[in-house]
Write a protein that holds these residues in place. Sequence first.
Motif, PDB file in Angstrom:
ATOM      1  N   SER A 185       1.440  -1.070  -0.293  1.00  0.00           N
ATOM      2  CA  SER A 185       0.327  -0.463  -0.299  1.00  0.00           C
ATOM      3  C   SER A 185       0.774   0.595   0.117  1.00  0.00           C
ATOM      4  CB  SER A 185      -0.782  -0.368   0.763  1.00  0.00           C
ATOM      5  OG  SER A 185      -1.797  -1.683   1.164  1.00  0.00           O
ATOM      6  N   ILE A 186       1.418   1.113   0.526  1.00  0.00           N
ATOM      7  CA  ILE A 186       2.951   2.664   0.668  1.00  0.00           C
ATOM      8  C   ILE A 186       3.917   3.451  -0.781  1.00  0.00           C
ATOM      9  CG2 ILE A 186       4.248   3.364   2.013  1.00  0.00           C
ATOM     10  CD1 ILE A 186       3.950   1.728   4.207  1.00  0.00           C
ATOM     11  N   TRP A 187       4.091   1.337  -0.886  1.00  0.00           N
ATOM     12  CA  TRP A 187       4.676   1.909  -1.943  1.00  0.00           C
ATOM     13  C   TRP A 187       4.047   1.956  -3.522  1.00  0.00           C
ATOM     14  CZ3 TRP A 187       9.285   3.250   0.363  1.00  0.00           C
ATOM     15  CH2 TRP A 187       9.341   2.957   0.855  1.00  0.00           C
ATOM     16  N   THR A 188       3.200   0.908  -3.379  1.00  0.00           N
ATOM     17  CA  THR A 188       2.630   1.805  -4.940  1.00  0.00           C
ATOM     18  C   THR A 188       2.171   2.465  -4.847  1.00  0.00           C
ATOM     19  OG1 THR A 188       0.148   1.132  -3.563  1.00  0.00           O
ATOM     20  CG2 THR A 188       1.341  -0.805  -5.140  1.00  0.00           C
ATOM     21  N   LEU A 189       2.614   3.947  -3.150  1.00  0.00           N
ATOM     22  CA  LEU A 189       1.628   5.516  -3.935  1.00  0.00           C
ATOM     23  C   LEU A 189       2.884   6.107  -4.413  1.00  0.00           C
ATOM     24  CD1 LEU A 189       0.447   6.257   0.157  1.00  0.00           C
ATOM     25  CD2 LEU A 189      -0.622   6.820  -2.663  1.00  0.00           C
ATOM     26  N   ALA A 190       3.890   5.608  -4.123  1.00  0.00           N
ATOM     27  CA  ALA A 190       5.616   6.378  -4.852  1.00  0.00           C
ATOM     28  C   ALA A 190       5.160   6.001  -6.749  1.00  0.00           C
ATOM     29  CB  ALA A 190       6.605   5.571  -4.507  1.00  0.00           C
ATOM     30  N   ILE A 191       4.658   4.854  -7.306  1.00  0.00           N
ATOM     31  CA  ILE A 191       5.005   4.232  -8.151  1.00  0.00           C
ATOM     32  C   ILE A 191       3.002   4.677  -9.365  1.00  0.00           C
ATOM     33  CG2 ILE A 191       3.825   2.463 -10.027  1.00  0.00           C
ATOM     34  CD1 ILE A 191       5.675   0.780  -7.659  1.00  0.00           C
ATOM     35  N   ALA A 192       2.515   5.363  -8.586  1.00  0.00           N
ATOM     36  CA  ALA A 192       1.172   6.119  -9.009  1.00  0.00           C
ATOM     37  C   ALA A 192       1.663   7.139  -8.903  1.00  0.00           C
ATOM     38  CB  ALA A 192       0.073   5.693  -7.703  1.00  0.00           C
ATOM     39  N   ALA A 193       2.398   8.064  -8.146  1.00  0.00           N
ATOM     40  CA  ALA A 193       2.748   9.668  -7.775  1.00  0.00           C
ATOM     41  C   ALA A 193       3.815  10.148  -9.177  1.00  0.00           C
ATOM     42  CB  ALA A 193       3.235   9.901  -6.694  1.00  0.00           C
ATOM     43  N   VAL A 194       4.430   8.930  -9.698  1.00  0.00           N
ATOM     44  CA  VAL A 194       5.428   9.259 -10.564  1.00  0.00           C
ATOM     45  C   VAL A 194       4.560   8.843 -12.291  1.00  0.00           C
ATOM     46  CG1 VAL A 194       8.100   8.288 -11.960  1.00  0.00           C
ATOM     47  CG2 VAL A 194       7.472   8.427  -9.467  1.00  0.00           C
ATOM     48  N   MET A 195       4.043   8.042 -11.776  1.00  0.00           N
ATOM     49  CA  MET A 195       3.503   7.338 -13.220  1.00  0.00           C
ATOM     50  C   MET A 195       2.324   9.163 -13.027  1.00  0.00           C
ATOM     51  SD  MET A 195       5.333   5.382 -14.733  1.00  0.00           S
ATOM     52  CE  MET A 195       4.726   5.348 -15.862  1.00  0.00           C
ATOM     53  N   THR A 196       1.495   9.294 -12.475  1.00  0.00           N
ATOM     54  CA  THR A 196       0.860  10.616 -13.244  1.00  0.00           C
ATOM     55  C   THR A 196       1.531  11.703 -13.180  1.00  0.00           C
ATOM     56  OG1 THR A 196      -1.048   9.296 -10.778  1.00  0.00           O
ATOM     57  CG2 THR A 196      -1.430  11.987 -11.915  1.00  0.00           C
ATOM     58  N   ALA A 197       2.530  11.443 -12.925  1.00  0.00           N
ATOM     59  CA  ALA A 197       3.514  13.073 -13.149  1.00  0.00           C
ATOM     60  C   ALA A 197       4.320  12.807 -14.237  1.00  0.00           C
ATOM     61  CB  ALA A 197       4.747  12.702 -12.136  1.00  0.00           C
TER      62      ALA A 197
END
Length: 548
Positions: free
Chosen positions: A70-82
């Motif tokens: 749950s925590i690390w997928t946030l980072a992936i989602a943020a980068v790909m949204t960017a």
Amino acid sequence: MATSSAAGDRKDAQIDIDDLELQAQGYTRAMPRRFSLLSLISMSYALLATWNGFGSAFGTGFTEASSAGSIWTLAIAAVMTAVTGIGMAELSSAFPVAGAQYYWSYVVSTPEWAPFASYISAGISTLGWWLGLASVTNFIAAMITGIAVLNYPDYVIERWHIWLVFVLVTWLAVAMNVFATKWLPMWNKFILYFSATALTVTIITILACAAPNYQSAKFVFSDITNSTGWPNDGLAFLLAVVNALYGFLGVDCGAHLCEEIPNPTVNVPKVIMYPVIMGFVTSFPYAISLSFVITDFESVISTPTGLPLIEVYYQATGSKAGTSVLMVAFAICFFGCATANITSASRQMWSASRDNCFPLSRYWKQVHPRWQMPLNAACLQATLVSLYGLIFLGSSAAFSSMVGACIVFMTTSYVVPQGILAWRGRDKILPPRQLDLGKWGLPLNVLACVWVIFIDIIYCIPASYPVTLENMNWISVVTVGLVSFLLIAWFTSQRHVFKGPNINFELLQAARHDELLGHRTIEGISVGDDNEIMEALRQRSISEAKKV
């Protein structure tokens, strides 16, 4: 369009460069530029509501990949949204029009395909906004009824109770957009400050109350237990990634308000990108805090309130009153998301309707003279959302799939113009612009397209196994059904009436060049006379060249 006199054709008229660029792109400004950079960033942040989006989908993400997932997928989602966002930021700098994806798809396509590409982009974007509103207001309704169950255990939630609250919240958000239009910038800034305060208080409260009974750091940062029933842990992790994307939905918000902010070619890209960073910075510590304070995971998943987040707060605080206060603050933040959704969605539909993109466009392109906003478009959205909320009464799984389709529709609309741009060649299509990705533009556009195709496929996979009627993922069915409706409308009516915007590319190029030289107005011209404006811009360009 701003002029220095009541007579628009007088020679002493003055036009703002932003309005001139809008005129070159085929439109006349219909609403005041009431938003500042801060107030529009605040609105975009309120719409993304990243830490709230994470909290609302917390139980699902935890089931798919436990704490660490749950925590690390946030980072992936943020980068790909960017990645997807930066491509839109460049397009908004090149073509600052409220239609955004709708308009961009038109101008980057070949003439024979431009109307169809534009229509599809407008349709899926609008549907995405509507479904997104349903998901937000449904969650607010579930929160309200969940708080009631927490405090009154004998109360039994009926689906029609949630629907009634759902409808009430939806129309309250519309009322905010209609009757408080002038105060929307102030309201969005309030939501920004309130959200930051609520987040800080929530993190401090749950950590302080739960002390010293924390989960281990090893569990929080490294446990990715798959509880979905799917035998493949990698698939479960990918499901957690798409679940994390919910907190970054609506990144195109600023682009739909570009006609209501000064200097949009510079400011709108900031409005697109800054809230993504802000969303990650706020949601990441929140996610970590939730993982540390859980004491009974099974109770979180099977909570009688229907919302895992309520159970987590209650396990941490041990207080029904404290949990209720934190959840009310959470609901206020999410209501800010609902109001921002209607603001953006109404502009999206209004802008496309100016060119008769949708059936009955003559109604949706109207701006109410008193409230200075697209009243009919906002009311249509709320009416349809209220009606398809009735699906929840029959099947919560079908309703969840319908609102979950908002991610598929919205993210796909983000990359349609980027894909066309990459295919046809960026250099021969894009005009001079404040944000130019240069050599990075093509790989970023391609990566965004590949990413969205990938998540569209993953998002159609059921979140748990074995698959039953209750947990079936109907997103593919909903997507095919709604896209089929768009295609039927196109072939039966809209292809005969929709021809796209009337763009003066020569004037746009000249105005953009003038803007890049630092000019903000042009004076002594007849407003609306493109030839005279072009001549004035040429003369000023010649004068600037002589100075150099």
